[in-house]
Design a protein around this motif. Structure first.
Motif, PDB file in Angstrom:
ATOM      1  N   ASP A   1       0.718  -1.263   0.104  1.00  0.00           N
ATOM      2  CA  ASP A   1       0.047  -0.031   0.086  1.00  0.00           C
ATOM      3  C   ASP A   1       0.954   1.070  -0.149  1.00  0.00           C
ATOM      4  OD1 ASP A   1      -2.425  -1.206   0.228  1.00  0.00           O
ATOM      5  OD2 ASP A   1      -2.188  -1.614   2.344  1.00  0.00           O
ATOM      6  N   ALA A   2       0.318   2.527  -0.609  1.00  0.00           N
ATOM      7  CA  ALA A   2       0.952   3.786  -0.431  1.00  0.00           C
ATOM      8  C   ALA A   2       1.176   4.089   1.142  1.00  0.00           C
ATOM      9  CB  ALA A   2       0.528   4.557  -1.359  1.00  0.00           C
ATOM     10  N   ASP A   3       2.001   4.627   1.558  1.00  0.00           N
ATOM     11  CA  ASP A   3       2.380   5.337   2.720  1.00  0.00           C
ATOM     12  C   ASP A   3       1.991   6.750   2.956  1.00  0.00           C
ATOM     13  OD1 ASP A   3       3.041   3.077   4.650  1.00  0.00           O
ATOM     14  OD2 ASP A   3       5.166   3.081   3.397  1.00  0.00           O
ATOM     15  N   ASP A   4       1.691   7.438   1.643  1.00  0.00           N
ATOM     16  CA  ASP A   4       1.684   8.971   1.629  1.00  0.00           C
ATOM     17  C   ASP A   4       0.249   9.282   1.487  1.00  0.00           C
ATOM     18  OD1 ASP A   4       1.326   8.133  -0.651  1.00  0.00           O
ATOM     19  OD2 ASP A   4       3.142   9.495  -1.659  1.00  0.00           O
ATOM     20  N   THR A   5      -0.846   8.377   1.431  1.00  0.00           N
ATOM     21  CA  THR A   5      -1.888   9.078   1.526  1.00  0.00           C
ATOM     22  C   THR A   5      -2.658   9.667   2.709  1.00  0.00           C
ATOM     23  OG1 THR A   5      -3.034   6.917   2.161  1.00  0.00           O
ATOM     24  CG2 THR A   5      -2.891   7.165  -0.056  1.00  0.00           C
ATOM     25  N   GLU A   6      -3.600  10.482   2.529  1.00  0.00           N
ATOM     26  CA  GLU A   6      -4.047  11.430   3.609  1.00  0.00           C
ATOM     27  C   GLU A   6      -5.309  10.460   4.132  1.00  0.00           C
ATOM     28  OE1 GLU A   6      -3.064  14.004   4.744  1.00  0.00           O
ATOM     29  OE2 GLU A   6      -1.330  14.222   3.584  1.00  0.00           O
ATOM     30  N   ALA A   7      -5.386  10.663   5.622  1.00  0.00           N
ATOM     31  CA  ALA A   7      -6.571   9.918   6.208  1.00  0.00           C
ATOM     32  C   ALA A   7      -7.587  10.821   5.894  1.00  0.00           C
ATOM     33  CB  ALA A   7      -6.289   9.882   7.728  1.00  0.00           C
ATOM     34  N   SER A   8      -9.093  10.249   5.669  1.00  0.00           N
ATOM     35  CA  SER A   8     -10.026  10.898   5.381  1.00  0.00           C
ATOM     36  C   SER A   8     -10.675  11.694   6.376  1.00  0.00           C
ATOM     37  CB  SER A   8     -11.158   9.958   4.719  1.00  0.00           C
ATOM     38  OG  SER A   8     -11.607   9.119   5.971  1.00  0.00           O
ATOM     39  N   GLY A   9     -10.341  11.127   7.693  1.00  0.00           N
ATOM     40  CA  GLY A   9     -11.011  11.862   8.941  1.00  0.00           C
ATOM     41  C   GLY A   9     -12.514  11.565   9.298  1.00  0.00           C
ATOM     42  N   ASP A  10     -13.215  10.998   8.523  1.00  0.00           N
ATOM     43  CA  ASP A  10     -14.523  10.756   8.539  1.00  0.00           C
ATOM     44  C   ASP A  10     -15.022   9.250   9.030  1.00  0.00           C
ATOM     45  OD1 ASP A  10     -14.147   9.509   6.306  1.00  0.00           O
ATOM     46  OD2 ASP A  10     -15.509  10.683   5.000  1.00  0.00           O
TER      47      ASP A  10
ATOM     48  N   GLU B   1      -4.388   6.707   8.819  1.00  0.00           N
ATOM     49  CA  GLU B   1      -5.035   7.498   9.607  1.00  0.00           C
ATOM     50  C   GLU B   1      -4.431   7.736  11.165  1.00  0.00           C
ATOM     51  OE1 GLU B   1      -9.550   8.001  10.999  1.00  0.00           O
ATOM     52  OE2 GLU B   1      -8.714   6.245  11.847  1.00  0.00           O
ATOM     53  N   TRP B   2      -4.033   6.591  11.465  1.00  0.00           N
ATOM     54  CA  TRP B   2      -3.143   6.601  12.868  1.00  0.00           C
ATOM     55  C   TRP B   2      -1.979   7.375  12.739  1.00  0.00           C
ATOM     56  CZ3 TRP B   2      -4.106   3.916  17.233  1.00  0.00           C
ATOM     57  CH2 TRP B   2      -3.064   4.049  18.266  1.00  0.00           C
ATOM     58  N   LYS B   3      -1.439   7.670  11.778  1.00  0.00           N
ATOM     59  CA  LYS B   3      -0.117   8.476  11.726  1.00  0.00           C
ATOM     60  C   LYS B   3      -0.552   9.749  11.592  1.00  0.00           C
ATOM     61  CE  LYS B   3       3.281   7.066   8.778  1.00  0.00           C
ATOM     62  NZ  LYS B   3       3.758   6.253   7.786  1.00  0.00           N
ATOM     63  N   ALA B   4      -1.793  10.239  10.466  1.00  0.00           N
ATOM     64  CA  ALA B   4      -1.906  11.340  10.328  1.00  0.00           C
ATOM     65  C   ALA B   4      -2.358  12.133  11.597  1.00  0.00           C
ATOM     66  CB  ALA B   4      -3.158  11.401   9.119  1.00  0.00           C
ATOM     67  N   ALA B   5      -2.939  11.423  12.596  1.00  0.00           N
ATOM     68  CA  ALA B   5      -3.535  11.618  14.108  1.00  0.00           C
ATOM     69  C   ALA B   5      -2.282  12.009  14.957  1.00  0.00           C
ATOM     70  CB  ALA B   5      -4.453  10.683  14.316  1.00  0.00           C
ATOM     71  N   GLY B   6      -0.979  11.549  14.519  1.00  0.00           N
ATOM     72  CA  GLY B   6      -0.071  11.920  15.181  1.00  0.00           C
ATOM     73  C   GLY B   6      -0.034  10.885  16.479  1.00  0.00           C
ATOM     74  N   ARG B   7      -0.582   9.921  16.396  1.00  0.00           N
ATOM     75  CA  ARG B   7      -0.522   8.609  17.446  1.00  0.00           C
ATOM     76  C   ARG B   7       1.021   8.109  17.356  1.00  0.00           C
ATOM     77  NH1 ARG B   7      -5.758   7.524  19.807  1.00  0.00           N
ATOM     78  NH2 ARG B   7      -6.897   9.426  19.135  1.00  0.00           N
ATOM     79  N   ASP B   8       1.338   7.479  18.560  1.00  0.00           N
ATOM     80  CA  ASP B   8       2.792   6.950  18.657  1.00  0.00           C
ATOM     81  C   ASP B   8       2.758   5.728  17.941  1.00  0.00           C
ATOM     82  OD1 ASP B   8       3.106   8.820  20.627  1.00  0.00           O
ATOM     83  OD2 ASP B   8       2.566   7.785  22.409  1.00  0.00           O
ATOM     84  N   LEU B   9       4.003   5.408  17.627  1.00  0.00           N
ATOM     85  CA  LEU B   9       4.441   4.389  16.754  1.00  0.00           C
ATOM     86  C   LEU B   9       5.617   3.618  17.549  1.00  0.00           C
ATOM     87  CD1 LEU B   9       4.659   5.541  13.070  1.00  0.00           C
ATOM     88  CD2 LEU B   9       2.482   4.163  14.122  1.00  0.00           C
ATOM     89  N   GLU B  10       5.707   2.429  17.536  1.00  0.00           N
ATOM     90  CA  GLU B  10       6.951   1.604  17.786  1.00  0.00           C
ATOM     91  C   GLU B  10       7.630   1.286  16.647  1.00  0.00           C
ATOM     92  OE1 GLU B  10       5.641  -0.895  21.882  1.00  0.00           O
ATOM     93  OE2 GLU B  10       5.603  -2.130  19.845  1.00  0.00           O
ATOM     94  N   THR B  11       9.005   1.116  16.771  1.00  0.00           N
ATOM     95  CA  THR B  11       9.776   0.611  15.647  1.00  0.00           C
ATOM     96  C   THR B  11      10.483  -0.514  16.073  1.00  0.00           C
ATOM     97  OG1 THR B  11      11.687   2.161  16.421  1.00  0.00           O
ATOM     98  CG2 THR B  11      10.052   3.186  15.021  1.00  0.00           C
ATOM     99  N   GLY B  12      11.222  -0.971  15.095  1.00  0.00           N
ATOM    100  CA  GLY B  12      11.775  -2.344  15.012  1.00  0.00           C
ATOM    101  C   GLY B  12      11.011  -3.637  15.171  1.00  0.00           C
ATOM    102  N   ALA B  13      11.653  -4.731  15.150  1.00  0.00           N
ATOM    103  CA  ALA B  13      10.952  -6.029  14.917  1.00  0.00           C
ATOM    104  C   ALA B  13      10.243  -6.380  16.302  1.00  0.00           C
ATOM    105  CB  ALA B  13      11.928  -7.086  14.718  1.00  0.00           C
TER     106      ALA B  13
END
Length: 283
Positions: free
Chosen positions: A65-74, A271-283
């Motif tokens: 999937d593309a990573d740069d789409t904007e979340a719809s917000g609805d 949507e999660w990223k667009a909302a600024g929610r926390d992410l974990e990284t690594g395996a």
């Protein structure tokens, strides 16, 4: 085992009883051929207009999937809207009472998205089936055609159910601390390592399909993989990817296996990223 994912022989015996939906591009449907009786409903026709092109859905053969789409917000994510879907189905001559079998030529991931969309707009899930395998597998042992399918425009009635598997972003956040819920990321390893919802386990949707047969792996192999990841049918399983395409396949497979409590995060990581929610990284 249910009849949600059905073998080619099942379909071949029911060509006159089911409506077959081919979600490949029109040039493939017309130029390469299709299952007899199939109607063409290309993947980008049942995605929201502002996301379909960005998603990379019709151009990326490996299922990213593309990573740069904007979340719809609805909360609708990539869903096309009830009126648009009803018109699309009507144009294809499909009614809400029809039994549908969908296929693509990418192990079923695009076809599964069509089926999930239909379910969310009220098509009875017991009348929705995914061809086990895809067009390349079908054509090895079964007839294909390049002739068009005659059908009349129907009046498709959208009747969204009172309850659906869709969950919103706050419910997902709450689920990360719920011991009775397992949050499942269906993307590739490198995507997961770059950033995922905290506490999620990774299950690349392609781990459940066989590259040689182009259909599902044997049930015991699938269940072994799920068990290894802690994806237990006794727990609630909450699925996400980037734009809700890949989880459609995993959702369909888990329904086929009889998992009783599935949650579908349509907004997914976009949507999660667009909302600024926390992410974990690594395996």
């Amino acid at each position: 085992m249910s009849e949600i994912v059905v073998p080619a022989e099942w379909v071949a015996d029911r060509l006159d009883e089911v409506r077959i939906v081919d979600v490949r591009d029109a040039w493939e449907f017309d130029g390469i051929g299709h299952v007899p009786g199939a109607v063409n409903v290309p993947f980008d026709s049942f995605r929201a207009d502002d996301h379909a092109a960005e998603d990379g859905a019709t151009t990326d053969p490996d299922g990213r999937d593309a990573d740069d789409t904007e979340a719809s917000g609805d909360g609708q994510g990539m869903l096309p809207g009830a009126d648009a879907f009803a018109d699309l189905m009507s144009e294809a001559g499909i009614t809400a009472d029809d039994r549908i079998v969908a296929y693509d030529d990418t192990h079923g991931v695009f076809a599964a998205r069509f089926l999930v969309t239909a379910e969310l707009y009220g098509h009875h899930p017991g009348r929705l089936h995914l061809l086990d395998g895809d067009f390349s597998a079908w054509r090895l042992d079964h007839e294909t055609t390049s002739e068009g399918t005659d059908f009349e425009r129907s009046t498709y009635e959208v009747d969204p159910p009172a309850e659906t598997p869709l969950v919103g972003i706050d419910a997902v956040a709450a689920a990360t601390d719920d011991p009775d819920t397992v949050v499942v990321d269906t993307r590739e390893a490198w995507e997961f390592e770059e950033g995922h919802i905290p506490g999620a386990v990774r299950l690349d949707w392609r781990e459940l399909v066989d590259d040689e047969t182009r259909g599902l792996k044997p049930r015991d192999e699938i269940e072994s993989t799920l068990d290894d990841r802690g994806i237990d049918p006794d727990k609630r399983v909450l699925l996400y990817c980037n734009t809700a395409r890949r989880i459609s396949h995993t959702y369909t497979v888990l329904r086929h296996l009889g998992y009783p409590d599935l949650a579908f995060y349509e907004g997914s990581l976009t949507e999660w990223k667009a909302a600024g929610r926390d992410l974990e990284t690594g395996a």
